[in-house]
Write a protein that holds these residues in place. Structure first.
Motif, mmCIF file in Angstrom:
data_model
loop_
_atom_site.group_PDB
_atom_site.id
_atom_site.type_symbol
_atom_site.label_atom_id
_atom_site.label_comp_id
_atom_site.label_asym_id
_atom_site.label_seq_id
_atom_site.Cartn_x
_atom_site.Cartn_y
_atom_site.Cartn_z
ATOM 1 N N VAL A 1 -17.111 18.928 148.134
ATOM 2 C CA VAL A 1 -16.790 18.323 146.853
ATOM 3 C C VAL A 1 -15.844 19.248 146.092
ATOM 4 N N ILE A 2 -14.791 18.647 145.538
ATOM 5 C CA ILE A 2 -13.873 19.357 144.651
ATOM 6 C C ILE A 2 -14.103 18.804 143.246
ATOM 7 N N PHE A 3 -14.470 19.685 142.333
ATOM 8 C CA PHE A 3 -14.737 19.287 140.947
ATOM 9 C C PHE A 3 -13.592 19.698 140.032
ATOM 10 N N ASP A 4 -13.214 18.799 139.147
ATOM 11 C CA ASP A 4 -12.388 19.165 138.014
ATOM 12 C C ASP A 4 -13.342 19.790 136.991
ATOM 13 N N VAL A 5 -12.844 20.624 136.132
ATOM 14 C CA VAL A 5 -13.699 21.305 135.162
ATOM 15 C C VAL A 5 -13.834 20.506 133.865
ATOM 16 N N ASP A 6 -12.714 20.278 133.217
ATOM 17 C CA ASP A 6 -12.735 19.658 131.887
ATOM 18 C C ASP A 6 -13.043 18.172 131.971
ATOM 19 N N GLY A 7 -14.123 17.786 131.304
ATOM 20 C CA GLY A 7 -14.519 16.388 131.268
ATOM 21 C C GLY A 7 -15.380 15.959 132.432
ATOM 22 N N VAL A 8 -15.483 16.784 133.449
ATOM 23 C CA VAL A 8 -16.343 16.479 134.599
ATOM 24 C C VAL A 8 -17.550 17.415 134.592
ATOM 25 N N LEU A 9 -17.294 18.711 134.655
ATOM 26 C CA LEU A 9 -18.387 19.688 134.592
ATOM 27 C C LEU A 9 -18.690 20.092 133.145
ATOM 28 N N LEU A 10 -17.636 20.306 132.371
ATOM 29 C CA LEU A 10 -17.802 20.780 130.996
ATOM 30 C C LEU A 10 -17.420 19.707 129.992
ATOM 31 N N ASN A 11 -18.170 19.652 128.894
ATOM 32 C CA ASN A 11 -17.848 18.749 127.798
ATOM 33 C C ASN A 11 -16.894 19.483 126.852
ATOM 34 N N SER A 12 -15.657 19.622 127.288
ATOM 35 C CA SER A 12 -14.681 20.430 126.566
ATOM 36 C C SER A 12 -13.801 19.636 125.613
ATOM 37 N N MET A 13 -13.940 18.330 125.590
ATOM 38 C CA MET A 13 -13.069 17.520 124.739
ATOM 39 C C MET A 13 -13.138 17.875 123.252
ATOM 40 N N PRO A 14 -14.285 18.270 122.708
ATOM 41 C CA PRO A 14 -14.306 18.597 121.274
ATOM 42 C C PRO A 14 -13.287 19.668 120.866
ATOM 43 N N TRP B 1 -10.383 20.297 122.342
ATOM 44 C CA TRP B 1 -9.026 19.754 122.454
ATOM 45 C C TRP B 1 -8.755 18.717 121.371
ATOM 46 N N GLU B 2 -9.762 17.966 120.992
ATOM 47 C CA GLU B 2 -9.582 16.947 119.955
ATOM 48 C C GLU B 2 -9.520 17.553 118.557
ATOM 49 N N ASN B 3 -10.083 18.744 118.377
ATOM 50 C CA ASN B 3 -10.198 19.352 117.044
ATOM 51 C C ASN B 3 -9.592 20.742 116.949
ATOM 52 N N GLU C 1 -6.154 18.198 107.142
ATOM 53 C CA GLU C 1 -6.041 16.792 106.757
ATOM 54 C C GLU C 1 -6.837 15.926 107.726
ATOM 55 N N GLN C 2 -7.242 14.776 107.267
ATOM 56 C CA GLN C 2 -7.931 13.792 108.111
ATOM 57 C C GLN C 2 -6.972 13.359 109.227
ATOM 58 N N GLY C 3 -7.445 13.319 110.453
ATOM 59 C CA GLY C 3 -6.637 12.830 111.566
ATOM 60 C C GLY C 3 -5.680 13.852 112.155
ATOM 61 N N LEU C 4 -5.851 15.135 111.824
ATOM 62 C CA LEU C 4 -4.943 16.161 112.345
ATOM 63 C C LEU C 4 -4.958 16.186 113.871
ATOM 64 N N GLY C 5 -6.136 16.025 114.455
ATOM 65 C CA GLY C 5 -6.231 16.044 115.916
ATOM 66 C C GLY C 5 -5.357 14.986 116.569
ATOM 67 N N LYS C 6 -5.335 13.792 116.002
ATOM 68 C CA LYS C 6 -4.502 12.717 116.542
ATOM 69 C C LYS C 6 -3.020 13.043 116.371
ATOM 70 N N THR C 7 -2.682 13.653 115.256
ATOM 71 C CA THR C 7 -1.290 14.032 115.008
ATOM 72 C C THR C 7 -0.822 15.057 116.037
ATOM 73 N N LEU C 8 -1.657 16.060 116.300
ATOM 74 C CA LEU C 8 -1.269 17.148 117.196
ATOM 75 C C LEU C 8 -1.399 16.790 118.676
ATOM 76 N N PHE C 9 -2.217 15.785 118.996
ATOM 77 C CA PHE C 9 -2.542 15.481 120.391
ATOM 78 C C PHE C 9 -1.307 15.267 121.262
ATOM 79 N N ALA C 10 -0.323 14.568 120.750
ATOM 80 C CA ALA C 10 0.864 14.245 121.541
ATOM 81 C C ALA C 10 1.892 15.380 121.565
ATOM 82 N N MET C 11 1.625 16.465 120.862
ATOM 83 C CA MET C 11 2.589 17.560 120.754
ATOM 84 C C MET C 11 2.282 18.667 121.752
ATOM 85 N N SER C 12 3.315 19.399 122.135
ATOM 86 C CA SER C 12 3.127 20.625 122.896
ATOM 87 C C SER C 12 2.569 21.680 121.942
#
Length: 140
Positions: A5-18, A20-22, A36-47
Protein backbone atom coordinates in the motif's frame (compact mmCIF):
# COMPACT_ATOMS: atom_id res chain seq x y z
CA UNK A 1 -4.56 -10.13 -2.56
CA UNK A 2 -2.98 -6.84 -1.47
CA UNK A 3 0.79 -6.87 -2.04
CA UNK A 4 1.53 -3.40 -0.69
CA UNK A 5 0.00 0.00 0.00
CA UNK A 6 1.19 3.50 -0.90
CA UNK A 7 -0.39 6.18 1.28
CA UNK A 8 -0.66 9.87 0.60
CA UNK A 9 -0.17 11.86 3.80
CA UNK A 10 -2.36 14.95 3.64
CA UNK A 11 -6.05 14.17 3.79
CA UNK A 12 -5.50 10.41 3.88
CA UNK A 13 -3.39 9.74 6.96
CA UNK A 14 -3.41 13.22 8.50
CA UNK A 15 -6.26 15.67 8.92
CA UNK A 16 -4.10 18.55 7.73
CA UNK A 17 -6.71 20.59 5.88
CA UNK A 18 -7.33 23.02 8.78
CA UNK A 19 -3.83 24.47 8.44
CA UNK A 20 -4.11 24.88 4.68
CA UNK A 21 -7.59 26.38 4.86
CA UNK A 22 -6.65 28.81 7.66
CA UNK A 23 -2.93 29.44 7.18
CA UNK A 24 -3.20 33.18 6.57
CA UNK A 25 -5.50 33.64 9.55
CA UNK A 26 -3.20 31.58 11.82
CA UNK A 27 -0.18 33.58 10.69
CA UNK A 28 -1.87 36.94 11.20
CA UNK A 29 -3.14 35.85 14.63
CA UNK A 30 0.46 35.11 15.64
CA UNK A 31 1.26 38.71 14.63
CA UNK A 32 -1.66 40.00 16.73
CA UNK A 33 -3.77 40.90 13.69
CA UNK A 34 -7.36 39.83 13.19
CA UNK A 35 -7.95 38.44 9.70
CA UNK A 36 -10.86 39.39 7.48
CA UNK A 37 -13.70 36.92 7.02
CA UNK A 38 -12.97 34.54 4.13
CA UNK A 39 -9.20 35.14 4.01
CA UNK A 40 -8.57 31.44 3.49
CA UNK A 41 -10.70 31.41 0.34
CA UNK A 42 -8.94 34.52 -0.94
CA UNK A 43 -5.47 33.04 -0.43
CA UNK A 44 -6.32 29.48 -1.52
CA UNK A 45 -5.86 30.12 -5.24
CA UNK A 46 -2.61 32.06 -4.74
CA UNK A 47 0.97 30.88 -4.63
CA UNK A 48 2.91 31.58 -1.43
CA UNK A 49 4.55 34.57 -3.11
CA UNK A 50 1.21 35.99 -4.26
CA UNK A 51 -0.27 35.38 -0.83
CA UNK A 52 2.64 37.15 0.85
CA UNK A 53 2.20 40.15 -1.46
CA UNK A 54 -1.53 40.20 -0.70
CA UNK A 55 -0.92 40.15 3.07
CA UNK A 56 1.61 42.99 2.76
CA UNK A 57 -0.75 45.17 0.72
CA UNK A 58 -4.02 44.35 2.46
CA UNK A 59 -2.77 44.44 6.06
CA UNK A 60 0.03 47.01 5.65
CA UNK A 61 2.66 44.60 6.94
CA UNK A 62 6.15 46.06 7.15
CA UNK A 63 7.72 42.74 6.17
CA UNK A 64 9.29 41.40 3.00
CA UNK A 65 7.60 38.61 1.03
CA UNK A 66 10.46 36.32 2.09
CA UNK A 67 9.86 37.06 5.77
CA UNK A 68 6.17 36.33 5.40
CA UNK A 69 6.81 33.08 3.53
CA UNK A 70 9.19 31.99 6.29
CA UNK A 71 6.51 32.87 8.85
CA UNK A 72 3.87 30.90 6.95
CA UNK A 73 6.22 27.93 6.68
CA UNK A 74 6.93 28.16 10.42
CA UNK A 75 3.17 28.09 11.07
CA UNK A 76 2.79 24.96 8.91
CA UNK A 77 5.77 23.25 10.58
CA UNK A 78 4.37 24.03 14.03
CA UNK A 79 0.98 22.58 13.06
CA UNK A 80 2.52 19.32 11.84
CA UNK A 81 4.91 19.02 14.77
CA UNK A 82 2.36 19.80 17.50
CA UNK A 83 -1.28 19.68 16.42
CA UNK A 84 -2.20 17.79 13.25
CA UNK A 85 -4.31 14.72 14.12
CA UNK A 86 -4.63 11.40 12.35
CA UNK A 87 -7.73 10.95 10.23
CA UNK A 88 -10.38 8.89 11.97
CA UNK A 89 -9.77 5.14 11.72
CA UNK A 90 -6.22 5.42 10.36
CA UNK A 91 -4.48 3.76 13.31
CA UNK A 92 -6.84 0.79 13.20
CA UNK A 93 -6.34 0.43 9.45
CA UNK A 94 -2.52 0.60 9.75
CA UNK A 95 -2.57 -1.98 12.55
CA UNK A 96 -4.69 -4.31 10.41
CA UNK A 97 -2.38 -4.02 7.40
CA UNK A 98 0.70 -4.43 9.57
CA UNK A 99 -0.79 -7.51 11.25
CA UNK A 100 -1.30 -9.01 7.80
CA UNK A 101 2.38 -8.22 6.98
CA UNK A 102 1.40 -5.96 4.08
CA UNK A 103 4.23 -3.50 3.29
CA UNK A 104 3.30 0.18 3.46
CA UNK A 105 5.06 3.31 2.24
CA UNK A 106 4.21 7.01 2.15
CA UNK A 107 4.20 9.41 -0.78
CA UNK A 108 3.57 13.12 -0.43
CA UNK A 109 3.88 16.25 -2.47
CA UNK A 110 4.28 18.16 0.79
CA UNK A 111 7.29 18.65 3.02
CA UNK A 112 8.94 15.36 3.97
CA UNK A 113 10.14 16.64 7.36
CA UNK A 114 6.67 17.87 8.32
CA UNK A 115 5.11 14.51 7.43
CA UNK A 116 7.75 12.57 9.35
CA UNK A 117 7.47 14.82 12.42
CA UNK A 118 3.69 14.42 12.56
CA UNK A 119 3.69 10.67 12.00
CA UNK A 120 6.43 10.19 14.59
CA UNK A 121 4.56 12.30 17.18
CA UNK A 122 1.39 10.30 16.48
CA UNK A 123 3.28 7.00 16.93
CA UNK A 124 2.55 5.64 13.45
CA UNK A 125 5.84 6.27 11.62
CA UNK A 126 7.04 2.80 12.64
CA UNK A 127 4.39 1.24 10.36
CA UNK A 128 6.44 2.54 7.42
CA UNK A 129 9.89 0.93 7.38
CA UNK A 130 10.97 2.85 4.26
CA UNK A 131 11.44 6.51 3.65
CA UNK A 132 8.82 9.15 2.98
CA UNK A 133 8.88 9.82 -0.75
CA UNK A 134 8.13 13.16 -2.27
CA UNK A 135 6.10 12.89 -5.44
CA UNK A 136 8.64 15.04 -7.25
CA UNK A 137 11.30 12.40 -6.31
CA UNK A 138 9.40 9.89 -8.43
CA UNK A 139 9.17 12.18 -11.45
CA UNK A 140 12.85 11.87 -12.28
Amino acid sequence: MIRGVIFDVDGVLLNSMPVWENLGELYLKRLGIEAEQGLGKTLFAMSLEEGADYLIRHYGLGLTPGEIIRGLNDEVRDFYERRVPLKEGVRRYLEELSGRKIPMVIATSGDRKNAQAALKRLNVLSFFPGDVYLLRDWQR
